[in-house]
Design a protein around this motif. Structure first.
Motif, PDB file in Angstrom:
ATOM      1  N   ARG A  11      35.681 -14.204 -47.768  1.00 30.13           N
ATOM      2  CA  ARG A  11      34.524 -14.771 -47.107  1.00 30.13           C
ATOM      3  C   ARG A  11      34.763 -16.257 -46.896  1.00 30.13           C
ATOM      4  O   ARG A  11      35.062 -16.981 -47.847  1.00 30.13           O
ATOM      5  CB  ARG A  11      33.260 -14.568 -47.950  1.00 30.13           C
ATOM      6  N   VAL A  16      36.693 -13.150 -52.708  1.00 33.97           N
ATOM      7  CA  VAL A  16      35.461 -12.801 -53.407  1.00 33.97           C
ATOM      8  C   VAL A  16      35.691 -11.522 -54.201  1.00 33.97           C
ATOM      9  O   VAL A  16      36.614 -10.759 -53.945  1.00 33.97           O
ATOM     10  CB  VAL A  16      34.287 -12.608 -52.424  1.00 33.97           C
ATOM     11  N   ARG A  43      27.763  -4.745 -55.231  1.00 35.90           N
ATOM     12  CA  ARG A  43      27.349  -5.980 -54.548  1.00 35.90           C
ATOM     13  C   ARG A  43      27.201  -5.699 -53.047  1.00 35.90           C
ATOM     14  O   ARG A  43      28.129  -5.183 -52.421  1.00 35.90           O
ATOM     15  CB  ARG A  43      28.394  -7.064 -54.786  1.00 35.90           C
ATOM     16  N   GLU A  45      26.149  -7.811 -49.609  1.00 37.19           N
ATOM     17  CA  GLU A  45      25.857  -9.108 -49.003  1.00 37.19           C
ATOM     18  C   GLU A  45      25.658  -8.931 -47.499  1.00 37.19           C
ATOM     19  O   GLU A  45      26.410  -8.205 -46.851  1.00 37.19           O
ATOM     20  CB  GLU A  45      26.982 -10.105 -49.262  1.00 37.19           C
ATOM     21  N   TYR A  47      24.869 -11.212 -43.789  1.00 42.80           N
ATOM     22  CA  TYR A  47      24.859 -12.540 -43.177  1.00 42.80           C
ATOM     23  C   TYR A  47      24.456 -12.410 -41.709  1.00 42.80           C
ATOM     24  O   TYR A  47      24.986 -11.559 -40.988  1.00 42.80           O
ATOM     25  CB  TYR A  47      26.245 -13.195 -43.268  1.00 42.80           C
ATOM     26  N   ILE A  61      21.739 -11.198 -50.823  1.00 40.77           N
ATOM     27  CA  ILE A  61      22.641 -10.519 -51.758  1.00 40.77           C
ATOM     28  C   ILE A  61      21.805  -9.586 -52.622  1.00 40.77           C
ATOM     29  O   ILE A  61      20.685  -9.917 -53.011  1.00 40.77           O
ATOM     30  CB  ILE A  61      23.421 -11.528 -52.640  1.00 40.77           C
ATOM     31  N   GLU A 124      25.735 -14.395 -61.181  1.00 39.43           N
ATOM     32  CA  GLU A 124      26.331 -14.029 -59.894  1.00 39.43           C
ATOM     33  C   GLU A 124      25.435 -14.486 -58.745  1.00 39.43           C
ATOM     34  O   GLU A 124      25.928 -14.977 -57.716  1.00 39.43           O
ATOM     35  CB  GLU A 124      26.532 -12.514 -59.824  1.00 39.43           C
ATOM     36  N   GLN A 127      25.746 -18.376 -58.448  1.00 37.37           N
ATOM     37  CA  GLN A 127      26.981 -18.794 -57.789  1.00 37.37           C
ATOM     38  C   GLN A 127      26.925 -18.517 -56.292  1.00 37.37           C
ATOM     39  O   GLN A 127      27.451 -19.293 -55.485  1.00 37.37           O
ATOM     40  CB  GLN A 127      28.169 -18.083 -58.425  1.00 37.37           C
ATOM     41  N   TRP A 128      26.289 -17.425 -55.926  1.00 40.05           N
ATOM     42  CA  TRP A 128      26.202 -17.076 -54.509  1.00 40.05           C
ATOM     43  C   TRP A 128      25.343 -18.081 -53.746  1.00 40.05           C
ATOM     44  O   TRP A 128      25.730 -18.552 -52.677  1.00 40.05           O
ATOM     45  CB  TRP A 128      25.637 -15.667 -54.364  1.00 40.05           C
ATOM     46  N   GLN A 131      26.489 -21.640 -52.352  1.00 40.13           N
ATOM     47  CA  GLN A 131      27.176 -21.861 -51.076  1.00 40.13           C
ATOM     48  C   GLN A 131      26.411 -22.886 -50.234  1.00 40.13           C
ATOM     49  O   GLN A 131      26.977 -23.515 -49.343  1.00 40.13           O
ATOM     50  CB  GLN A 131      27.264 -20.558 -50.273  1.00 40.13           C
TER      51      GLN A 131
END
Length: 274
Positions: A11, A16, A43, A45, A47, A61, A124, A127-128, A131
């Motif tokens: 990503r 990732v 997971r 995700e 976008y 997420i 998690e 941390q995501w 970004q």
């Protein structure tokens, strides 16, 4: 060719984690003991990008978890999800929802309470969302009915360890709301590494198959040993005298042979001295 769900992805030019991981959970007070349980984490995700320049304007997420057990059960419990999101329009991120609406965090893993699984999942999410370090973290509201007794302190510390600061409305800290802060100021928490290990799905399946093959091999060896004992018992019952003499011979044959060899050596030495 790699399997997309089981191998690392990419990503924005960075590696990732795989979409699916297996967590090995050990007792946080006895991390050297055998695993308490295994939890599958998936997971997802999403976008959404501006077609004009390709920049992200919305993202979400979802970390879905489910305990792995030897016997499948349809009963409730042992599974759930943690969510997070980003909105360029609001210049904000959420730690508890896949949209900018209010969300909540609940961990439903009977028998694995207090083993830092919630900390792993929230870390998690943290941390995501980092970004977008200059975005505002949506306020988290704590309600009195969400926790009781010692659970209240654990609930509050669960959020506070990530850098969230709450303004509580009562002396017992039963209710409150987190203060505004930037996503970049959130604190990553890695205490989970002391008793939780991430495994790739293929590695986990390989270990399960190896354990099964080893158990099958040991069982076959025991079956052969049992068959030999049964056959020996039948021979003893059919001809008990012959069986007893044979066992005596097997037991003492090496001793008798050693005695004969020793006698021969002594005789040879005596002859040379004569």
């Amino acid at each position: 060719m790699a399997l997309p769900s089981f191998d690392n992805g990419w990503r924005e030019g960075q590696s990732v984690k795989p979409r699916i991981l297996v967590l090995e959970i050990k007792d946080k007070d006895r991390p050297d003991d055998k695993a308490l349980g295994w939890v599958l984490v998936e997971r997802e995700e999403t976008y959404r990008r501006d077609p004009r320049d390709g920049t992200i304007y919305e993202a979400s997420i979802r970390l879905s978890y489910q305990r792995i057990t030897a016997k499948f059960s349809h009963r409730d419990g042992g599974k759930g999800r943690f969510d997070g999101s980003y909105s360029r329009h609001f210049n904000a991120v959420s730690l508890t929802s896949t949209s900018m609406s209010k969300g909540a965090v609940f961990l439903d893993l009977p028998g694995l309470d207090g083993q830092r699984i919630g900390t792993y999942l929230m870390n998690e999410i943290v941390q995501w969302v980092q970004q977008w370090p200059e975005t505002t973290v949506n306020s988290i509201e704590l309600l009195a009915g969400q926790a009781h007794g010692d659970n209240k302190s654990r609930r509050n510390w669960f959020y506070e360890q990530f850098g969230l600061v709450f303004d509580y409305t009562d002396p017992e800290h039963r209710e409150g709301r987190s203060r505004p802060m930037l996503a970049g100021a959130l604190v990553k928490v890695e205490t989970w590494k002391q008793n939780i290990t991430e495994h790739r799905m293929l590695d986990y399946l390989a270990a399960v198959l190896y354990a099964e093959e080893r158990a099958t091999s040991e069982l076959q060896a025991r079956d052969r040993a049992c068959a030999q004992l049964i056959a020996e018992q039948r021979r003893a019952e059919a001809r008990p005298v012959r069986w007893a003499l044979r066992r005596l011979y097997i037991h003492y044959a090496s001793t008798v042979l050693a005695g004969l060899v020793l006698t021969a050596l002594v005789g040879m030495a005596w002859i040379k001295m004569a």
